[in-house]
Design a protein around this motif. Sequence first.
Motif, PDB file in Angstrom:
ATOM      1  N   ALA A 140       0.833  -1.198   0.000  1.00 28.28           N
ATOM      2  CA  ALA A 140       0.000   0.000   0.000  1.00 28.28           C
ATOM      3  C   ALA A 140       0.871   1.253   0.000  1.00 28.28           C
ATOM      4  N   GLY A 141       2.028   1.180   0.665  1.00 28.10           N
ATOM      5  CA  GLY A 141       2.931   2.327   0.683  1.00 28.10           C
ATOM      6  C   GLY A 141       3.439   2.662  -0.706  1.00 28.10           C
ATOM      7  N   ILE A 142       3.848   1.620  -1.460  1.00 34.69           N
ATOM      8  CA  ILE A 142       4.286   1.824  -2.848  1.00 34.69           C
ATOM      9  C   ILE A 142       3.133   2.371  -3.679  1.00 34.69           C
ATOM     10  N   PHE A 143       1.960   1.765  -3.508  1.00 32.90           N
ATOM     11  CA  PHE A 143       0.762   2.139  -4.248  1.00 32.90           C
ATOM     12  C   PHE A 143       0.400   3.611  -4.000  1.00 32.90           C
ATOM     13  N   ILE A 144       0.307   3.997  -2.741  1.00 29.03           N
ATOM     14  CA  ILE A 144      -0.090   5.362  -2.392  1.00 29.03           C
ATOM     15  C   ILE A 144       1.012   6.355  -2.765  1.00 29.03           C
ATOM     16  N   GLY A 145       2.270   5.916  -2.621  1.00 31.74           N
ATOM     17  CA  GLY A 145       3.380   6.778  -3.004  1.00 31.74           C
ATOM     18  C   GLY A 145       3.347   7.128  -4.487  1.00 31.74           C
ATOM     19  N   LEU A 146       3.048   6.141  -5.320  1.00 25.89           N
ATOM     20  CA  LEU A 146       2.955   6.394  -6.762  1.00 25.89           C
ATOM     21  C   LEU A 146       1.756   7.291  -7.084  1.00 25.89           C
ATOM     22  N   LEU A 147       0.659   7.092  -6.370  1.00 25.19           N
ATOM     23  CA  LEU A 147      -0.512   7.947  -6.581  1.00 25.19           C
ATOM     24  C   LEU A 147      -0.205   9.390  -6.191  1.00 25.19           C
ATOM     25  N   TRP A 148       0.603   9.559  -5.147  1.00 27.71           N
ATOM     26  CA  TRP A 148       0.938  10.894  -4.656  1.00 27.71           C
ATOM     27  C   TRP A 148       1.672  11.713  -5.714  1.00 27.71           C
ATOM     28  N   LEU A 149       2.382  11.026  -6.616  1.00 31.96           N
ATOM     29  CA  LEU A 149       3.070  11.730  -7.698  1.00 31.96           C
ATOM     30  C   LEU A 149       2.092  12.408  -8.634  1.00 31.96           C
ATOM     31  N   ASP A 150       0.846  11.906  -8.637  1.00 31.39           N
ATOM     32  CA  ASP A 150      -0.248  12.504  -9.413  1.00 31.39           C
ATOM     33  C   ASP A 150       0.087  12.632 -10.905  1.00 31.39           C
ATOM     34  N   ILE A 151       0.578  11.524 -11.465  1.00 33.99           N
ATOM     35  CA  ILE A 151       0.857  11.473 -12.898  1.00 33.99           C
ATOM     36  C   ILE A 151      -0.221  10.605 -13.538  1.00 33.99           C
ATOM     37  N   THR A 152      -1.042  11.193 -14.359  1.00 42.26           N
ATOM     38  CA  THR A 152      -2.231  10.512 -14.887  1.00 42.26           C
ATOM     39  C   THR A 152      -1.892   9.180 -15.552  1.00 42.26           C
ATOM     40  N   ILE A 153      -0.923   9.173 -16.455  1.00 46.38           N
ATOM     41  CA  ILE A 153      -0.600   7.948 -17.180  1.00 46.38           C
ATOM     42  C   ILE A 153      -0.059   6.882 -16.228  1.00 46.38           C
ATOM     43  N   LEU A 154       0.689   7.305 -15.203  1.00 46.61           N
ATOM     44  CA  LEU A 154       1.210   6.356 -14.216  1.00 46.61           C
ATOM     45  C   LEU A 154       0.071   5.728 -13.426  1.00 46.61           C
ATOM     46  N   ASN A 155      -0.895   6.542 -13.028  1.00 44.50           N
ATOM     47  CA  ASN A 155      -2.067   6.029 -12.303  1.00 44.50           C
ATOM     48  C   ASN A 155      -2.830   5.008 -13.145  1.00 44.50           C
ATOM     49  N   GLN A 156      -2.937   5.283 -14.440  1.00 40.88           N
ATOM     50  CA  GLN A 156      -3.631   4.353 -15.319  1.00 40.88           C
ATOM     51  C   GLN A 156      -2.874   3.033 -15.427  1.00 40.88           C
ATOM     52  N   TYR A 157      -1.562   3.098 -15.508  1.00 43.23           N
ATOM     53  CA  TYR A 157      -0.761   1.881 -15.598  1.00 43.23           C
ATOM     54  C   TYR A 157      -0.823   1.083 -14.296  1.00 43.23           C
ATOM     55  N   ILE A 158      -0.944   1.764 -13.168  1.00 45.15           N
ATOM     56  CA  ILE A 158      -1.131   1.069 -11.888  1.00 45.15           C
ATOM     57  C   ILE A 158      -2.424   0.258 -11.930  1.00 45.15           C
ATOM     58  N   VAL A 159      -3.478   0.859 -12.485  1.00 46.38           N
ATOM     59  CA  VAL A 159      -4.765   0.170 -12.594  1.00 46.38           C
ATOM     60  C   VAL A 159      -4.644  -1.052 -13.502  1.00 46.38           C
ATOM     61  N   TYR A 160      -3.985  -0.899 -14.636  1.00 44.27           N
ATOM     62  CA  TYR A 160      -3.769  -2.039 -15.531  1.00 44.27           C
ATOM     63  C   TYR A 160      -2.989  -3.145 -14.812  1.00 44.27           C
ATOM     64  N   PHE A 161      -1.986  -2.755 -14.052  1.00 42.39           N
ATOM     65  CA  PHE A 161      -1.140  -3.721 -13.349  1.00 42.39           C
ATOM     66  C   PHE A 161      -1.936  -4.496 -12.306  1.00 42.39           C
ATOM     67  N   LEU A 162      -2.715  -3.800 -11.484  1.00 41.58           N
ATOM     68  CA  LEU A 162      -3.517  -4.464 -10.457  1.00 41.58           C
ATOM     69  C   LEU A 162      -4.553  -5.389 -11.086  1.00 41.58           C
TER      70      LEU A 162
END
Length: 227
Positions: A140-162
């Motif tokens: 969750a720390g990695i997950f929330i940390g990446l979300l905190w960067l607030d990069i739209t394409i990165l957030n989308q790739y996180i969703v694809y990954f999960l």
Amino acid sequence: MFDWFTNLPNDLLIFLFFVALVYGLTKVPVIGKYISVYNTLVHEVGHVLAAIFTGGKVQKIKLFMSAGGVAQHRSRFWLGKLLTSFAGYPTASATMLLFVYFIVIERFDLVLMISTALFLVSFIFWVRNTYGMIWLVSFAGIFIGLLWLDITILNQYIVYFLTAILFVDSIRTSLEILILSFKNPNDAGDATSMWKSTVIIPPQLWGLIFYGISLGAGYLAIKLFLS
């Protein structure tokens, strides 16, 4: 020759890339087990929610380094126990389908919200063993940390990954249970639990049912991308 592949929807191509990535990662020591615990958590939460909805009592969830898990609960009546034992694999498959639907309609935020709530609620109320809590805090720390960067394409790739984790592991784990139900029917996880609850329906049949559900969900997921 490969025109059919290049003509696939862009979101499906991205998803298939992440499915291949996750499948490859599951073969890597330590890392594969680590990411697979996400599917295990969803699976065990499925048992927990079924227990709650049928009036049962939830004690705790344990997550293990082997990527296995167990939800400790008590059911008040036979049907509640049956539904609770059944819920794990269908919950993982249904969650994967829901996430795919959100990807298709471009509501990536809903997947992120559901996953965040899953981590928080599981940490506060259910997961109680040492490895499980360490996994939750780190993942969750990695997950929330990446979300905190607030990069739209990165957030989308996180969703694809999960979503790809759920796609790959819901099918893989149900196949493992199916095989185990033939090799060791007395120790085949949920298939054995269902056999003990129903008595007349053998674990091999429950293994086939779980595997069939996961394959059906996988097929429907691809159909969603193509619709």
